[in-house]
Design a protein around this motif. Structure first.
Motif: not given
Length: 514
Positions: A350-357, A485-489
């Motif tokens: 959710x919200x932000x993705x890494x540059x994996x591709x 690297x993870x969301x804040x619940x």
């Protein structure tokens, strides 16, 4: 087994299913019954067990199945076995032309059967306006047309007809020409040998009638079955409190958006979708991105940890251009050795993705995307813009994330707000629990295409204060995702509370809002 694959035939082996369907058929010894895809005769067996003298016509396209059926019923003069294509049989054409012939139809038609191009052309000509690539829909249309007035049909079919755009014409036909008496929703795992990844199954029972009578009808929809033996309760009308049983006006379905059966979340969500003042399609362009024609050649991954079903190679870091926005005429490609750029592809958090591709954005590669017959350089005016990505194939929780001035491919839907002031608001909304429920109701299958997302009803805040509050929370969430690297619940819970309150004003009950 090979014949099963060729003809897409999945034989019915559950007596709970056959008991239920023959009861719903409500037939007697004087009725003429059609089994349009008889297979190994399991329905014929059940019909004969209940009424040994009833007249049955059993069709099947598979010569081996017909050979078995002829041997099996050689001592039953009341059973006629015909080796022919139910969809194209000329004798059946005449029966349709004469407004039907059979009193009852029962079956388990083929799902997704491959049609060669010549046959597909014939089907398009015969079934104008209907989606001919999915065989079960044509069997349903054909067999309702073969019924006499007030005749009944019960079929096992995938549940995709309930919502998918490709089946609009079929839904219209059913809603205006039949009383849909009951739709029993069952997991595909109930059915030996079948386990769809994209949908489940239904058993639909209809009665042929006029438009006026059809729109007076009430449809019973039964859900919540956990094991195949639960069908016995539905057959006997017992213990119904254990299941989700809902009666819905057939006219209400007919008057809903795209005549879709928006049944997953109940009447409140259904009313919201059908009567929304503003939709996502009003506020944003929802489009599909690039297709290279050969992902294995033109895409690369950051590491071996990236989920990579096409087995793309790892990118050479020396060939990556992160500062790609500095280049002029980006839609023509980049010169030089550093011609791979980060791209938005596949599922992400959710919200932000890494540059994996990374996609090859060299001039030669871009020319290929523009000219190769297999490639699609589609919606290119949205490349390198800020937007939101929603995966095309959805899971139980839809996860939306930022498109940060990147190219996006067809595995995601790109959502580009017409007013950038709503970028963070829509990003948060698409990650909210309430909108996840709405998305799953609009289309319960794994398909999450742009046309379904456009229908999402959007409740806009009345004050700038709420909009600013959402924007601030999303900024904090993105910073947190970037650092951890993870969301804040806690932030996500705050955002859910805001959207729950906004949608509560539309009179949604607490159980829907979670």
């Amino acid at each position: 087994m090979e014949d099963d694959k060729l003809f897409c035939s999945y034989y019915t082996k559950s007596e709970y299913i056959t008991d239920y369907m023959t009861k719903m058929l409500d037939f007697n010894k004087d009725h003429l019954i059609l089994e349009p895809s008889a297979g190994d005769g399991v329905f014929v067996d059940e019909l004969l067990k209940r009424q040994p003298s009833v007249n049955i016509t059993a069709y099947d396209l598979n010569p081996k199945a017909v050979e078995i059926l002829n041997s099996k019923y050689k001592d039953f003069p009341n059973v006629e076995v015909i080796n022919s294509d139910t969809l194209l049989d000329v004798n059946l054409d005449m029966l349709v032309f004469n407004n039907g012939y059979y009193d009852r139809v029962i079956g388990n038609p083929p799902y997704g059967a491959w049609q060669d191009y010549e046959k597909r052309a014939n089907l398009k000509n015969l079934y104008k306006g209907f989606y001919v690539k999915e065989s079960y829909t044509l069997f349903l249309l054909r067999c309702v047309s073969l019924l006499k007035e007030n005749g009944k049909l019960t079929f096992i079919i995938p549940d995709t007809f309930l919502n998918l755009h490709m089946h609009n014409k079929l839904r219209e036909f059913l809603l205006l020409n039949t009383k849909i008496q009951e739709i029993l929703m069952i997991p595909s795992s109930f059915f030996p040998g079948v386990n769809f990844g994209y949908s489940n199954l239904t058993i639909i029972t209809v009665q042929k009638t006029t438009k006026d009578e059809a729109l007076k009808n009430t449809i019973r929809i039964v859900r919540g079955l956990k094991k195949v033996s639960n069908i016995e309760d539905i057959t006997n009308g017992s213990n119904l409190e254990k299941y989700l049983v809902e009666d819905i006006s057939q006219r209400e379905i007919y008057e809903s958006v795209d005549m879709a059966f928006l049944i997953k979340a109940g009447s409140e969500i259904r009313n919201l979708i059908n009567n929304s003042e503003v939709t996502l399609g009003d506020l944003a362009d929802c489009v599909t991105g690039i297709y290279t024609g050969n992902n294995k050649e033109f895409f690369k991954v950051a590491s071996s940890e990236v989920r990579n079903p096409t087995k793309c190679d790892m990118v050479n870091p020396e060939q990556v251009e992160y500062d790609f926005l500095q280049h002029d005429n980006l839609l023509s490609g980049i010169e030089g050795n550093k011609h791979f750029i980060p791209a938005v592809k596949g599922n992400a958090e959710m919200y932000l993705r890494k540059n994996d591709w990374f996609i090859d954005w060299g001039k030669e590669a871009v020319n290929h995307y523009k000219t190769d017959k297999k490639a699609r350089f589609q919606n290119s005016k949205y490349y390198f813009k800020k937007g939101i990505a929603v995966p095309m194939v959805k899971s139980s929780k839809v996860k939306a994330n930022l498109i940060n001035n990147q190219v996006f491919d067809q595995s995601v839907v790109g959502i580009f707000p017409k007013n950038n002031d709503y970028l963070y608001y829509l990003l948060a909304l698409l990650n909210s629990d309430i909108v996840n429920t709405i998305i799953q109701t609009i289309n319960h299958t794994a398909n999450n295409s742009a046309n379904y997302l456009k229908k999402i009803p959007v409740v806009l805040p009345d004050s700038n204060e709420v909009l600013e509050s959402v924007n601030n929370l999303v900024s904090k969430m993105i910073n947190h995702c970037n650092e951890t690297g993870s969301i804040n619940n806690d932030i996500q819970n705050e955002l859910n509370d805001i959207f729950n309150e906004l949608y509560k004003q539309k009179k949604l009950p607490a159980e829907v809002l979670g």
